[in-house]
Design a protein around this motif. Structure first.
Motif, PDB file in Angstrom:
ATOM      1  N   GLU B 393       7.932  -3.439  20.929  1.00  0.00           N
ATOM      2  CA  GLU B 393       9.317  -3.081  21.288  1.00  0.00           C
ATOM      3  C   GLU B 393      10.173  -2.775  20.069  1.00  0.00           C
ATOM      4  O   GLU B 393      10.913  -1.803  20.057  1.00  0.00           O
ATOM      5  N   THR B 394      10.072  -3.613  19.059  1.00  0.00           N
ATOM      6  CA  THR B 394      10.972  -3.476  17.908  1.00  0.00           C
ATOM      7  C   THR B 394      10.469  -2.476  16.882  1.00  0.00           C
ATOM      8  O   THR B 394      11.242  -1.971  16.077  1.00  0.00           O
ATOM      9  N   GLY B 395       9.187  -2.195  16.898  1.00  0.00           N
ATOM     10  CA  GLY B 395       8.627  -1.330  15.874  1.00  0.00           C
ATOM     11  C   GLY B 395       8.438  -2.026  14.536  1.00  0.00           C
ATOM     12  O   GLY B 395       8.065  -1.381  13.554  1.00  0.00           O
ATOM     13  N   THR B 396       8.707  -3.320  14.478  1.00  0.00           N
ATOM     14  CA  THR B 396       8.496  -4.055  13.218  1.00  0.00           C
ATOM     15  C   THR B 396       7.029  -3.950  12.807  1.00  0.00           C
ATOM     16  O   THR B 396       6.127  -4.163  13.620  1.00  0.00           O
ATOM     17  N   ILE B 397       6.817  -3.633  11.555  1.00  0.00           N
ATOM     18  CA  ILE B 397       5.445  -3.481  11.059  1.00  0.00           C
ATOM     19  C   ILE B 397       4.785  -4.853  11.018  1.00  0.00           C
ATOM     20  O   ILE B 397       5.328  -5.797  10.450  1.00  0.00           O
ATOM     21  N   LEU B 398       3.616  -4.955  11.622  1.00  0.00           N
ATOM     22  CA  LEU B 398       2.879  -6.215  11.627  1.00  0.00           C
ATOM     23  C   LEU B 398       1.727  -6.202  10.627  1.00  0.00           C
ATOM     24  O   LEU B 398       1.273  -7.261  10.185  1.00  0.00           O
ATOM     25  N   GLY B 399       1.235  -5.029  10.330  1.00  0.00           N
ATOM     26  CA  GLY B 399       0.120  -4.972   9.401  1.00  0.00           C
ATOM     27  C   GLY B 399      -0.390  -3.553   9.248  1.00  0.00           C
ATOM     28  O   GLY B 399       0.062  -2.625   9.933  1.00  0.00           O
ATOM     29  N   ALA B 400      -1.316  -3.392   8.326  1.00  0.00           N
ATOM     30  CA  ALA B 400      -1.928  -2.090   8.105  1.00  0.00           C
ATOM     31  C   ALA B 400      -3.290  -2.294   7.471  1.00  0.00           C
ATOM     32  O   ALA B 400      -3.531  -3.303   6.795  1.00  0.00           O
ATOM     33  N   GLN B 401      -4.159  -1.355   7.730  1.00  0.00           N
ATOM     34  CA  GLN B 401      -5.481  -1.355   7.128  1.00  0.00           C
ATOM     35  C   GLN B 401      -5.769   0.067   6.677  1.00  0.00           C
ATOM     36  O   GLN B 401      -5.385   1.015   7.353  1.00  0.00           O
ATOM     37  N   ALA B 402      -6.446   0.195   5.560  1.00  0.00           N
ATOM     38  CA  ALA B 402      -6.823   1.524   5.093  1.00  0.00           C
ATOM     39  C   ALA B 402      -8.221   1.454   4.520  1.00  0.00           C
ATOM     40  O   ALA B 402      -8.609   0.455   3.904  1.00  0.00           O
ATOM     41  N   VAL B 403      -8.958   2.504   4.742  1.00  0.00           N
ATOM     42  CA  VAL B 403     -10.293   2.591   4.169  1.00  0.00           C
ATOM     43  C   VAL B 403     -10.501   4.025   3.704  1.00  0.00           C
ATOM     44  O   VAL B 403     -10.057   4.973   4.356  1.00  0.00           O
ATOM     45  N   GLY B 404     -11.100   4.166   2.552  1.00  0.00           N
ATOM     46  CA  GLY B 404     -11.309   5.494   1.999  1.00  0.00           C
ATOM     47  C   GLY B 404     -11.713   5.351   0.554  1.00  0.00           C
ATOM     48  O   GLY B 404     -12.491   4.453   0.215  1.00  0.00           O
ATOM     49  N   GLY B 405     -11.193   6.242  -0.285  1.00  0.00           N
ATOM     50  CA  GLY B 405     -11.516   6.155  -1.697  1.00  0.00           C
ATOM     51  C   GLY B 405     -10.255   5.894  -2.492  1.00  0.00           C
ATOM     52  O   GLY B 405      -9.605   4.866  -2.305  1.00  0.00           O
ATOM     53  N   ALA B 406      -9.881   6.851  -3.337  1.00  0.00           N
ATOM     54  CA  ALA B 406      -8.696   6.675  -4.178  1.00  0.00           C
ATOM     55  C   ALA B 406      -7.444   6.578  -3.321  1.00  0.00           C
ATOM     56  O   ALA B 406      -7.355   7.175  -2.250  1.00  0.00           O
ATOM     57  N   GLY B 407      -6.474   5.812  -3.802  1.00  0.00           N
ATOM     58  CA  GLY B 407      -5.148   5.785  -3.180  1.00  0.00           C
ATOM     59  C   GLY B 407      -4.994   4.852  -2.000  1.00  0.00           C
ATOM     60  O   GLY B 407      -3.899   4.729  -1.451  1.00  0.00           O
ATOM     61  N   VAL B 408      -6.069   4.197  -1.600  1.00  0.00           N
ATOM     62  CA  VAL B 408      -6.004   3.265  -0.474  1.00  0.00           C
ATOM     63  C   VAL B 408      -5.107   2.071  -0.828  1.00  0.00           C
ATOM     64  O   VAL B 408      -4.259   1.648  -0.038  1.00  0.00           O
ATOM     65  N   ASP B 409      -5.288   1.551  -2.028  1.00  0.00           N
ATOM     66  CA  ASP B 409      -4.482   0.394  -2.459  1.00  0.00           C
ATOM     67  C   ASP B 409      -2.998   0.741  -2.488  1.00  0.00           C
ATOM     68  O   ASP B 409      -2.161  -0.058  -2.083  1.00  0.00           O
ATOM     69  N   LYS B 410      -2.682   1.961  -2.926  1.00  0.00           N
ATOM     70  CA  LYS B 410      -1.272   2.350  -3.011  1.00  0.00           C
ATOM     71  C   LYS B 410      -0.609   2.340  -1.641  1.00  0.00           C
ATOM     72  O   LYS B 410       0.489   1.813  -1.487  1.00  0.00           O
ATOM     73  N   GLY B 423      10.406  -4.532   7.580  1.00  0.00           N
ATOM     74  CA  GLY B 423      10.647  -3.139   7.909  1.00  0.00           C
ATOM     75  C   GLY B 423      10.013  -2.720   9.225  1.00  0.00           C
ATOM     76  O   GLY B 423       9.016  -3.291   9.671  1.00  0.00           O
ATOM     77  N   THR B 424      10.591  -1.704   9.815  1.00  0.00           N
ATOM     78  CA  THR B 424      10.044  -1.123  11.037  1.00  0.00           C
ATOM     79  C   THR B 424       9.300   0.172  10.707  1.00  0.00           C
ATOM     80  O   THR B 424       9.467   0.745   9.631  1.00  0.00           O
ATOM     81  N   VAL B 425       8.515   0.630  11.664  1.00  0.00           N
ATOM     82  CA  VAL B 425       7.833   1.912  11.461  1.00  0.00           C
ATOM     83  C   VAL B 425       8.849   3.034  11.297  1.00  0.00           C
ATOM     84  O   VAL B 425       8.596   4.013  10.596  1.00  0.00           O
ATOM     85  N   ARG B 426      10.021   2.888  11.917  1.00  0.00           N
ATOM     86  CA  ARG B 426      11.036   3.932  11.775  1.00  0.00           C
ATOM     87  C   ARG B 426      11.553   3.969  10.340  1.00  0.00           C
ATOM     88  O   ARG B 426      11.721   5.042   9.751  1.00  0.00           O
TER      89      ARG B 426
END
Lengths: 556, 556
Positions: B393-410, B423-426
């Motif tokens: 409902e709120t769009g509050t960011i709960l988490g994220a995951q990334a997989v790939g090569g360069a730039g994933v950590d950033k 923060g929210t996704v908006r």
């Protein structure tokens, strides 16, 4: 909008902001008539990639065509008309006057919503000779083709780039890659004039290390032509001359606001088209985005021009949605985040430099740290210098600059993100960043800078700027004798050398009543020394960034 | 604290959290007596670097000694006592019972403030054979030396790593680098069990591509020893066996809370030592930091253990200051941000996975995008998959995951920073990230994910998960016929193939009353198709991440 008739959305300019607006408008409204007018032959090309095609890092010219007119027609049903220039806006009748087509005739197109994305044009210096065939600016694919054709010629051996901003540095790098003896001329006394001087210095050193002849603090006063009308020599304001086969001018851009001005649209204080949070101009049916428009700039809250691709794309997307549907999210504040690579050096910044904050009268402080981009014990760690500028009382982050190699962009992006939330340096201490030895440190450079800033706010430690006048100060260099011998601290003839590990025993050698400056290689040992001396009653400051930043050397 | 007598601060455990506490305490208070007790022979070593020394990426063992006892004594006047184990706490009399010194005698040390940083110990599976010389866990330098000695032996050819968490993957990578035929056993059905399954899959593929034998969904039931007592075979729960010369166990850690439990300190719900915002335990004179302590976890607000170096270092620093001065900033919430490299793949995450959010009963949605780590037209762009999890409902960011090569950590660091500000996704749509072709895109992967999430919240587009059951759905694959032929969409026998550019003309081939799923390679064309169909009255969802994520392939 008429509920029965789909709206007609006319977009002027088909690159970053315009193309984003057009495609978002289509996704929002299948039935809208969307007309994209572009005065040049190309739309949606990779303007940030142009130098890299000249340098042949991007060998295939077609790669620069992110979306062709045919692609946009097919996928988005856009009515794309290249080589069509809008020459006036009739706001009363909601139509634009267009010149284009096979016979370059003039005609009118009605609009319900008009989106202006006219971009900016390179500024030419007010001197003779800029009309020569080998004096060029770089803004579009035609420019690219012309510069590349000259570089491709075997007899082209030398080049002069005028202006050491982002595009100037990118051009210099690529021209050197192409084997040209390249000179860089900059009117300011430093490269990258948006950065604080000491942060720009490592980039200048990297340019010189790669054979670039730097001419700072000098303008171009004359371009000397040969009998064929080609410029062969650049004359600088100090009388020095540079022989050259090619001149690339990158001294800045001027927003293309004529259309807006002629239509009576409001122009903002920064000279861009005034906009509200939905990128609407003073006429609610006309939007403006991209380099010609104004945005709300986060660190100052003022509306100003920000000629960067990121805001242009995001603003275009929002304006396209608003034009198509009547609503969208407001355009977020922009921080002016940017990055440039020059050979092995990367420089990035966001928000205000210390110098700009001072100029705007914002009460600002700054700290500078020098740290490795990942764990020092893991091979390949590269040094970066990170400067954090913050509001003196509140600690609100105003900006940051970083220069180094790998990982510079990441730190600036993290700080820019904190700035999006009006974050303080205290909050920045707590950001939870990913860490494994190949990627960062448990205490990241971002943390180290934030810690230093909070130490200063909390009265735990005071700093002086790297270029501070040390006259009359008791200067204590807490490096080892070997380090000091190798690189004596610049601008200070009378330094007491006491390695930090001996400081407690040798306090008697110091005068506790004399204002004292401590310095080490990067500021870490200086921090420890400053704490020892402060607790012994000294009025002491730590030299920000230590000898690395003051001497402008690279220690690694 | 007694104003006339400087405080005695005793710290139990001398690695990340303990060492940070000790040095900050010293910087805050020159006069405090600071005693650092460490049961092992080393303090302040690079525990995150241990695998890389075994793999010889860090050839010099001394590089792992970030600060030796001698260094800490010299620079920080710490009373460092290695091989000293604290065996009990007498809270009444404010003293700890210590065993150590030359004759391992037992004695008492008084404290004014006590900081517990005892870390965690590897969990051993409840099976026979874990006592064998060639069955090891990796926690400290002695472990490192023992594993490395085995790897260094010429007759060591094979290894089994048990546990596919961070340390397991790092060990696997390094053992392969050392030329060992390496197997990885994981009880869960996926590697990196903290990630959502589809996000872990590219890492599994990368492991297999590098010759690692993967055994997922199977535990170790038996370690078979030879006549010399060395384990030569690992028996798995499905009966399969793996011959091996070395077994490394990385199945998890257990916080070292015995000292705290025995002293009657409160233990939190997650099994760590309960702490307040200043890392004080239920006894205000005793602090706890590091792997044994609990932290406030941002996405859930709950206090829990977070066994990561970053929070340990930051918490140690704050606790050290608080112990030395009576005040400090509160410990910020942690997001559980982490990153791991496995050969050419990098996986990083912050906050909650979708699966964890579901398990906790948090109403969460997620979007997955696939994008290049920098401008596609600039050479060397690497694909990354980025999944954003947010409160419905709120769009509050709960988490994220990334997989790939360069730039994933950033990207994960940027999102973790936004999470620090709740923060929210908006809001994430508006972060102003640095862009130049070698570093990013004008619309960064972070923006693309945030845009998709906002589209979903705003009802502009709906998504289904990559592993959604497509039975009964009208599945429209909007890729070109050639793309579809090469990699048909997995798990769907009855797909209508209509390239997005033909969709408008071929709408008649579709049933507007049947629930519809569109899919493309990564989700971008699917987005366009979903918008077209939705505006024509279809009940349509876009398959998140397209065939790339569903089929778990790398499209490049």
């Amino acid at each position: 909008m008429n509920a029965t008739k789909p709206p007609t959305i006319v977009i002027v300019g088909g690159v970053a902001g315009g193309a984003s607006a057009a495609t978002r408008a289509r996704r929002m409204n299948e039935n809208a008539q969307i007309i994209l007018l572009e005065k040049d032959p190309d739309v949606s090309f990779a303007n940030c990639g142009l130098p890299y095609h000249i340098g042949e890092e991007i060998p295939n010219r077609d790669s620069l065509l992110v979306a062709t007119p045919e692609f946009l027609r097919r996928r988005f049903r856009l009515d794309v008309r290249t080589r069509h220039e809008v020459i006036s806006i009739d706001r009363e009748r909601k139509r634009v006057e267009v010149r284009g087509g096979e016979n370059a005739e003039t005609f009118w197109i009605d609009y319900d919503k008009l989106i202006l994305a006219p971009g900016a044009s390179p500024v030419l210096p007010p001197i003779e000779g800029t009309d020569a065939d080998n004096v060029l600016t770089l803004r579009n694919l035609s420019d690219t083709d012309r510069i590349k054709a000259i570089v491709d010629r075997e007899q082209t051996r030398t080049a002069v780039v005028v202006g050491a901003g982002y595009i100037g540095l990118e051009m210099v790098e690529q021209l050197v890659h192409r084997g040209l003896k390249t000179s860089l001329v900059e009117l300011q006394s430093q490269v990258l004039p948006l950065l604080d001087p000491e942060m720009a210095e490592p980039v200048a050193q990297e340019l010189e290390a790669n054979g670039v002849a730097l001419f700072r603090g000098r303008g171009v006063t004359r371009l000397v032509k040969d009998s064929q009308g080609r410029v062969t020599e650049v004359v600088l304001s100090d009388g020095s001359t540079i022989a050259t086969d090619l001149v690339v001018l990158g001294i800045g851009v001027r927003p293309n606001t004529k259309l807006a001005v002629d239509a009576g649209l409001e122009i903002g204080a920064s000279g861009g088209i005034a906009t509200n949070d939905f990128m609407q101009t003073s006429d609610a049916d006309i939007y403006a985005v991209g380099d010609a428009a104004e945005y709300r700039f986060g660190p100052s809250g003022q509306r100003m021009r920000v000629a960067l691709a990121g805001p242009a794309n995001r603003a275009g997307r929002l304006a396209g949605q608003h034009a198509a549907t009547g609503h969208s999210d407001p355009m977020p504040e922009v921080q002016g985040t940017s990055v440039v690579r020059a050979f092995g050096a990367t420089a990035a910044m966001t928000g205000l430099s210390r110098a700009t904050a001072n100029r705007l009268g914002v009460p600002a402080r700054s700290v500078t740290i020098v740290a490795k981009h990942h764990a020092g014990y893991y091979p390949g760690a590269q040094m970066m210098t990170l400067k954090l500028v913050y509001q003196s009382e509140t600690g609100t982050i105003l900006g940051a600059q970083a220069v180094g190699g790998a990982g510079v962009d990441k730190r600036i992006d993290v700080i820019a993100t904190a700035m999006q939330f009006k974050g303080t340096v205290r909050q920045l201490c707590g950001v939870d960043l990913s860490y494994a030895p190949p990627f960062g440190s448990a205490k990241d450079p971002v943390h180290m800078a934030a810690f230093a800033a909070c130490n200063e706010i909390d009265g735990i430690e005071s700093f002086c700027d790297s270029d501070a006048d040390l006259t009359g100060k008791q200067v204590v260099d807490v490096r080892t004798p070997a380090e000091i011998e190798r690189i004596p601290l610049a601008g200070s003839s009378d330094v007491v050398a006491i390695a930090v590990d001996e400081l407690r025993e040798r306090l008697g050698e110091l005068n506790a009543r004399q204002p004292t400056v401590v310095s080490c290689a990067v500021g870490v040992r200086g921090h420890i020394a400053a704490r020892i001396l402060k607790q012994h009653g000294f009025d002491v400051v730590n030299l920000s960034g230590g000898a690395t930043v003051r001497n402008r050397v690279s220690f690694d």
